[in-house]
Design a protein around this motif. Structure first.
Motif, PDB file in Angstrom:
ATOM      1  N   GLY A 132       0.830  -1.124  -0.024  1.00 29.23           N
ATOM      2  CA  GLY A 132       0.095   0.021   0.121  1.00 29.23           C
ATOM      3  C   GLY A 132       0.836   1.318   0.017  1.00 29.23           C
ATOM      4  N   THR A 133       0.843   1.945   1.083  1.00 33.08           N
ATOM      5  CA  THR A 133       1.638   3.177   1.286  1.00 33.08           C
ATOM      6  C   THR A 133       2.951   2.985   1.115  1.00 33.08           C
ATOM      7  OG1 THR A 133       1.423   2.975   3.592  1.00 33.08           O
ATOM      8  CG2 THR A 133      -0.346   4.449   2.622  1.00 33.08           C
ATOM      9  N   LEU A 134       3.660   2.064   1.168  1.00 37.31           N
ATOM     10  CA  LEU A 134       5.122   1.749   1.308  1.00 37.31           C
ATOM     11  C   LEU A 134       5.313   2.054  -0.263  1.00 37.31           C
ATOM     12  CD1 LEU A 134       7.381  -0.930   2.211  1.00 37.31           C
ATOM     13  CD2 LEU A 134       7.115  -1.021  -0.189  1.00 37.31           C
ATOM     14  N   GLN A 135       4.420   1.864  -1.284  1.00 36.60           N
ATOM     15  CA  GLN A 135       4.688   1.779  -2.778  1.00 36.60           C
ATOM     16  C   GLN A 135       4.744   3.387  -3.089  1.00 36.60           C
ATOM     17  OE1 GLN A 135       5.092  -0.376  -4.909  1.00 36.60           O
ATOM     18  NE2 GLN A 135       4.234  -2.310  -4.347  1.00 36.60           N
ATOM     19  N   TYR A 136       4.015   4.165  -2.482  1.00 37.79           N
ATOM     20  CA  TYR A 136       4.203   5.634  -2.569  1.00 37.79           C
ATOM     21  C   TYR A 136       5.521   6.184  -2.590  1.00 37.79           C
ATOM     22  CZ  TYR A 136       3.532  10.556  -1.936  1.00 37.79           C
ATOM     23  OH  TYR A 136       3.797  11.962  -1.953  1.00 37.79           O
ATOM     24  N   GLY A 137       6.108   5.905  -1.152  1.00 44.55           N
ATOM     25  CA  GLY A 137       7.331   6.489  -0.760  1.00 44.55           C
ATOM     26  C   GLY A 137       8.366   5.788  -1.651  1.00 44.55           C
ATOM     27  N   TYR A 138       8.296   4.326  -2.127  1.00 45.44           N
ATOM     28  CA  TYR A 138       9.277   3.620  -2.988  1.00 45.44           C
ATOM     29  C   TYR A 138       9.278   3.950  -4.140  1.00 45.44           C
ATOM     30  CZ  TYR A 138      11.898  -0.390  -4.799  1.00 45.44           C
ATOM     31  OH  TYR A 138      12.442  -0.912  -5.373  1.00 45.44           O
ATOM     32  N   ASN A 139       8.022   4.366  -4.852  1.00 42.69           N
ATOM     33  CA  ASN A 139       8.050   4.808  -6.305  1.00 42.69           C
ATOM     34  C   ASN A 139       8.451   6.387  -6.381  1.00 42.69           C
ATOM     35  OD1 ASN A 139       7.145   2.633  -7.821  1.00 42.69           O
ATOM     36  ND2 ASN A 139       5.426   2.556  -6.449  1.00 42.69           N
TER      37      ASN A 139
END
Length: 504
Positions: free
Chosen positions: A26-33
């Motif tokens: 979920g929100t990990l993807q926002y920071g990662y991308n």
């Protein structure tokens, strides 16, 4: 069903694992991308130039390459806006958990396009990939805090909802590490780096189906009391507390017969006017405060401080680690200090550091130790952001809106966040060129105004039921009318006394 004592014996391991499973995809993807786009900048720009040269025998100018690169980076925000808009209807139709699982369709499609773009010699595939990844991030940034807030017990609601911000900052650190030249940040591997976001998605697809749906969604939206009790029992690790179930039943009774609200209906409803204003201001301030922009200055400041180019990529990881640490600290403090204190304190500290940073940039060529002060300001600014706005902003819509208005509220909050992220991405280069070392003055002003708004208008929501929070906002929403009704009631009461005495 238990009335007391069971809370002490509870072991909410399922809740903790559910949080980890939902947040990893979920929100990990926002920071990662966000983070993985820094390392391959030069390699993708070279790829764009080579593609134009091979297709049309055109050698692009530097500004033309930069323009295409800016589109690739900025289109992520527009995808996020689309995701925020469609997140509300998706959560109403499919539920919170299933919405997160379906969201991986956008992620996997984007990862596949990024992976094959190099072989296909198509930078357009990277652009489409970033749009799809943006949609994925926009949905998860709205749905995940809603899922957590509705699944957590009242005394842990803030900490559990705040874990979304913790995983976002962890995603930034993870993206910075994976983007190192020694791992995937090299010229032969940049397309693998862009597609590496599929791995957290696979983990979520394998683990999240084993966890329950949001108990509030099951009871209030679906009307399935047995499924709600079963989900609560699994998430709490003990018998369901009657007080918690009664609160959900009360919310169900309050919203009985009401369909899910649409965003434009919230704008026309006076009873949620100040809740909506609060969410819009805080969500906008989260992007307009300049935290993402300060990363722009990081490399420049580190160079001025005498750090070599080879070492800067490792020092930059420290900025992401700084935000990650701050979010964890906020997670530990939010249930003790409250949302209002953490939010206002974060904005005030950011205002102070923006002023100090401006002074340091102004005198860096006159005072030898000023670059080191600038370095310190970067870390303290990010720390202050992580301690306040980064963590608390996502919690508010869950706590101040009821079940029928919550999806629409998250749509509005998410839209404001993505629109302002896009605006900042477009105007920040002009701010730098026009204002130079004073470019952080506008950000400091935004932080100061946001702190004033929180201090004057946002009531504390820590440990309060929705009805108690709603009653506090009612005083703001109907401030003039309540006083008028009170004076009319008092006049009628006094008139009644006179009539009674006259009759006697």
């Amino acid at each position: 069903m238990s009335r007391g004592g069971a809370q002490k014996q509870s072991s909410p391991l399922t809740l903790v694992l559910m949080v980890a499973s939902a947040a990893i995809g979920g929100t990990l993807q926002y920071g990662y991308n966000l983070a993985i786009m820094n390392s391959p900048t030069v390699f993708i720009q070279t790829f764009i130039n080579e593609t134009f040269l091979e297709r049309w025998d055109i050698q692009l100018e530097d500004y033309q390459v930069t323009l295409v690169w800016t589109i690739i980076v900025s289109i992520f925000s527009l995808g996020g806006l689309v995701g925020a808009i469609i997140a509300g209807p998706m959560t109403i139709r499919f539920g919170r958990k299933k919405c997160l699982l379906l969201n991986n369709i956008f992620l996997m499609s984007g990862a596949l396009l990024a992976l094959t773009s190099r072989a296909a010699k198509s930078f357009e595939m990277i652009i489409i990939s970033r749009v799809l990844i943006g949609i994925n991030s926009g949905i998860s940034m709205n749905v995940q805090p809603m899922y957590f807030g509705e699944s957590a017990p009242k005394h842990l609601r803030g900490a559990i909802s705040l874990s979304s911000a913790v995983f976002t900052s962890f995603g930034v650190v993870l993206g910075q590490v994976v983007g190192l030249r020694e791992i995937l940040g090299s010229e032969p591997c940049w397309h693998y780096l862009l597609a590496s976001n599929a791995i957290p998605g696979f983990i979520q697809l394998l683990t999240l189906p084993w966890f329950p749906e949001s108990p509030r969604y099951l009871l209030i939206d679906r009307g399935d009391k047995e499924a709600c009790i079963k989900a609560l029992r699994r998430l709490r690790g003990c018998e369901v507390q009657s007080s918690e179930l009664d609160e959900i039943l009360q919310e169900q009774a309050d919203t009985k017969g009401m369909r899910p609200r649409r965003p434009w209906e919230l704008f026309a409803d006076r009873s949620v006017r100040w809740q909506l204003i609060t969410v819009m201001i805080i969500s906008s301030a989260m992007q307009l405060c300049g935290n993402d922009s300060i990363y722009f200055y990081a490399s420049y400041v580190f160079k001025e401080a005498g750090i070599s180019d080879d070492q800067i990529q490792y020092i930059t990881i420290g900025t992401g680690t700084c935000e990650f640490t701050a979010c964890i600290m906020c997670n530990l403090l939010i249930e003790r200090k409250g949302r209002r204190f953490m939010l206002m304190g974060g904005f005030i500290l950011m205002t102070v550091w923006a002023v100090v940073f401006t002074i340091a940039l102004s005198f860096e060529h006159y005072v030898s130790w000023m670059p080191y002060l600038s370095m310190a300001c970067i870390f303290t600014y990010i720390l202050s952001f992580g301690m306040g706005p980064a963590g608390v902003t996502g919690v508010l819509p869950t706590e101040i809106f009821n079940q029928t208005a919550r999806p629409a509220a998250y749509m509005i909050a998410g839209s404001m966040m993505w629109i302002n992220l896009f605006i900042i991405g477009m105007i920040f280069p002009f701010l730098v060129s026009e204002l130079s070392e004073y470019c952080f003055v506008p950000f400091g002003a935004v932080c100061l105004l946001s702190a004033l708004y929180v201090g004057l208008f946002l009531p504390e929501t820590k440990g309060k039921s929705l009805s108690a929070i709603t009653s506090e906002f009612h005083k703001l929403n109907f401030k003039g009318e309540d006083k008028r009704k009170e004076s009319q009631t008092q006049a009628q009461y006094q008139l009644g006394e006179v009539c009674l005495s006259t009759a006697l």
